[in-house]
Motif scaffolding. Sequence first.
Motif, short mmCIF file in Angstrom:
data_model
loop_
_atom_site.label_atom_id
_atom_site.label_comp_id
_atom_site.label_asym_id
_atom_site.label_seq_id
_atom_site.Cartn_x
_atom_site.Cartn_y
_atom_site.Cartn_z
N TRP A 151 -24.22 -10.11 29.26
CA TRP A 151 -23.41 -9.32 30.19
C TRP A 151 -22.14 -8.89 29.48
CZ3 TRP A 151 -25.15 -7.75 34.86
CH2 TRP A 151 -26.33 -8.35 35.32
N VAL A 152 -21.93 -7.56 29.43
CA VAL A 152 -20.83 -6.99 28.68
C VAL A 152 -19.87 -6.29 29.65
CG1 VAL A 152 -20.18 -5.38 26.86
CG2 VAL A 152 -22.33 -6.67 26.69
N GLN A 153 -18.63 -6.76 29.68
CA GLN A 153 -17.61 -6.11 30.52
C GLN A 153 -17.33 -4.71 29.98
OE1 GLN A 153 -15.98 -7.18 33.32
NE2 GLN A 153 -17.15 -9.07 33.33
N ARG A 154 -17.10 -3.79 30.88
CA ARG A 154 -16.74 -2.43 30.46
C ARG A 154 -15.28 -2.32 30.17
NH1 ARG A 154 -20.07 2.04 33.87
NH2 ARG A 154 -22.13 1.37 33.20
N HIS A 205 -22.30 -17.82 25.49
CA HIS A 205 -21.82 -16.46 25.76
C HIS A 205 -22.85 -15.59 26.48
CE1 HIS A 205 -18.48 -17.20 22.97
NE2 HIS A 205 -19.38 -17.89 22.30
N GLU A 243 -24.49 -2.90 36.25
CA GLU A 243 -24.46 -3.61 37.53
C GLU A 243 -23.85 -2.64 38.54
OE1 GLU A 243 -25.01 -6.89 40.10
OE2 GLU A 243 -25.82 -6.40 38.15
N ASP A 288 -18.60 -2.34 36.59
CA ASP A 288 -17.59 -2.92 35.70
C ASP A 288 -18.22 -3.79 34.61
OD1 ASP A 288 -18.42 -5.02 37.28
OD2 ASP A 288 -16.42 -5.72 37.77
N ILE A 289 -19.56 -3.88 34.63
CA ILE A 289 -20.26 -4.73 33.68
C ILE A 289 -21.67 -4.18 33.47
CG2 ILE A 289 -21.17 -6.35 35.40
CD1 ILE A 289 -20.44 -8.63 33.42
N ASP A 290 -22.19 -4.37 32.27
CA ASP A 290 -23.56 -3.96 31.94
C ASP A 290 -24.35 -5.17 31.48
OD1 ASP A 290 -23.22 -1.08 32.23
OD2 ASP A 290 -22.04 -1.16 30.39
N SER A 291 -25.60 -5.22 31.87
CA SER A 291 -26.53 -6.21 31.34
C SER A 291 -27.24 -5.56 30.16
CB SER A 291 -27.55 -6.59 32.41
OG SER A 291 -28.60 -7.32 31.83
#
Length: 121
Positions: free
Chosen positions: A118-121, A91, A51, A59-62
């Motif tokens: 969506w995964v937080q970094r 989730h 993102e 700060d986040i990846d899809s």
Amino acid sequence: MTPPIFQVCAANAAVTALLGTGPTRLFPFGEASQDVALPYAVWQIVGGQPENFLGQAPDIDSVMLQVDVYADDVAGAREVARALRDAIQGHAHIVAWRGESRDDDTNHYRYSFDIEWWVQR
């Protein structure tokens, strides 16, 4: 960049009732042995993107995942797919039902779907 699909699903009683414990038969691609008990499921990352923001690092990846469930009959494949769906939906987003088929080599029934996580970094 790796979503916690195994941790989420292995903590769900409906999933472990179908896929077992020690191990829970939900494997990253290529890690299910040839003689794994049915039913089982495999997952793999098939896409995704950060993102992006101007002026700062994301700060986040899809992350896009494909999940394939294998069973010895149609009902079993559908039952496992439903349990995984129910465990995951709190989730991540199920974004596509990819259909049902039968593997030519093994004759196992397959149910496939995609997840956006969506995964937080």
